[in-house]
Motif scaffolding. Structure first.
Motif, PDB file in Angstrom:
ATOM      1  N   THR A   1       1.463  -1.388  -0.481  1.00  0.00           N
ATOM      2  CA  THR A   1      -0.452  -0.537  -0.140  1.00  0.00           C
ATOM      3  C   THR A   1       0.711   1.088   0.064  1.00  0.00           C
ATOM      4  N   VAL A   2       0.814   2.202  -1.009  1.00  0.00           N
ATOM      5  CA  VAL A   2       1.546   3.166  -1.016  1.00  0.00           C
ATOM      6  C   VAL A   2       0.525   4.600  -0.801  1.00  0.00           C
ATOM      7  N   SER A   3       1.024   5.521  -0.701  1.00  0.00           N
ATOM      8  CA  SER A   3       0.134   6.649  -0.443  1.00  0.00           C
ATOM      9  C   SER A   3       0.882   8.041  -1.924  1.00  0.00           C
ATOM     10  N   ARG A   4       0.569   8.797  -2.441  1.00  0.00           N
ATOM     11  CA  ARG A   4       1.069  10.340  -3.476  1.00  0.00           C
ATOM     12  C   ARG A   4      -0.008  10.769  -3.022  1.00  0.00           C
ATOM     13  N   THR A   5       0.476  12.522  -2.730  1.00  0.00           N
ATOM     14  CA  THR A   5      -0.105  13.829  -2.541  1.00  0.00           C
ATOM     15  C   THR A   5       0.108  14.234  -4.484  1.00  0.00           C
ATOM     16  N   PHE A   6      -1.565  14.796  -4.241  1.00  0.00           N
ATOM     17  CA  PHE A   6      -1.502  16.358  -5.220  1.00  0.00           C
ATOM     18  C   PHE A   6      -0.826  16.904  -4.470  1.00  0.00           C
ATOM     19  N   GLU A   7      -0.859  18.601  -5.056  1.00  0.00           N
ATOM     20  CA  GLU A   7      -0.725  19.421  -4.815  1.00  0.00           C
ATOM     21  C   GLU A   7      -2.096  20.424  -4.093  1.00  0.00           C
ATOM     22  N   ASP A   8      -3.201  20.133  -5.609  1.00  0.00           N
ATOM     23  CA  ASP A   8      -4.464  20.847  -5.473  1.00  0.00           C
ATOM     24  C   ASP A   8      -5.350  19.739  -6.385  1.00  0.00           C
ATOM     25  N   PHE A   9      -6.418  20.483  -6.197  1.00  0.00           N
ATOM     26  CA  PHE A   9      -7.209  19.629  -7.108  1.00  0.00           C
ATOM     27  C   PHE A   9      -7.246  19.893  -8.575  1.00  0.00           C
TER      28      PHE A   9
END
Length: 263
Positions: free
Chosen positions: A196-204
């Motif tokens: 399981t991994v997570s990714r972050t987007f700067e904004d929508f």
């Protein structure tokens, strides 16, 4: 196959949509495999070279070859590769252009559910690996909640009465099916793991950029009108959650399997 399929021809676009996710999972996958250095690798369905590059960086291979049917993806793979070790060839996963026992390790990263005959693809991976060599793969847990990076898009499409397009061998993404495939091929020391991994987007807007690429890759959605896309964007904005800084973070899960070629 007909036109109602998922196509990956643009390596740069694929990198934004899925290459980042692939690298996140790939790092955990390599840690789990803990392979020796100096091996001869084949990366089957290498796409734009995201995982191939990880193998070069993390595993110090003596040789590595990436094979993929899309020349557009391979062009990007060659452009990103700076070490000069990897070679990238156009080819079919079910008819690899190599002699028996050519490599020490074969791998498929996020690929096997795109192979119409997974058992045939696996048999080719086994054929080109020496006795005792490793055959490994990881794939998104496509049919279970939270298993696929594009799950938010798929959920919204289903809520709108649109059935998302799935790869031809989606069932093989289930852990039990994945493990059974390896066992049925006669591999030994078969082991599995969830990653399981997570990714972050700067904004929508950053998040939506990757979603738009996914929409354009499937024939059922690539011809959506601007108004339909705008409506979908509005619904997606309401579906996904952002933090106080506007960033969007969520997780996805892959199923991994490894085994050894019979001696």
């Amino acid at each position: 196959m007909g036109d109602n399929q998922i196509r990956f021809e643009d390596g740069a676009a694929y990198e934004r949509m899925m290459g980042v996710w692939s690298r996140l999972v790939g790092e955990e996958f390599i840690d789990w495999l803990a392979p020796a250095t100096g091996l001869r690798w084949i990366d089957v369905g290498c796409g734009n070279g995201a995982f191939t590059e990880l193998l070069v960086e993390r595993c110090a291979p003596s040789e590595i070859v990436g094979v993929d049917p899309s020349e557009g993806q391979l062009v990007f793979a060659r452009s990103r590769h700076q070490a000069g070790i990897a070679k990238f060839l156009q080819g079919d996963a079910t008819a690899l252009p190599f002699d028996d026992h050519r490599f020490d390790a074969s791998v498929m990263a996020l690929v096997i559910f795109f192979v119409p005959e997974p058992a045939k693809g696996l048999a080719e991976m086994v054929r080109v690996v020496r006795p005792g060599g490793t055959i490994s793969a990881y794939v998104w847990d496509l049919l279970e909640p939270g298993g696929f990076p594009m799950a938010p898009l798929q959920e919204e499409m289903r809520a709108s009465g649109i059935q998302p397009l799935l790869p031809p061998s989606a069932e093989v993404s289930r852990m039990d099916a994945h493990r059974a495939l390896w066992l049925d091929a006669g591999l030994t020391d078969v082991a599995t793991r969830e990653i399981t991994v997570s990714r972050t987007f700067e904004d929508f807007d950053d998040f939506w950029g990757s979603v738009e690429i996914a929409i354009g890759m499937a024939s059922g959605t690539r011809d959506m009108s601007d108004s339909d896309k705008a409506e979908l964007k509005t619904r997606m904005r309401a579906r996904v959650r952002s933090d106080s800084s506007g960033r969007i973070t969520y997780s996805s899960r892959a199923n991994a399997v490894t085994g050894r070629a019979p001696v």
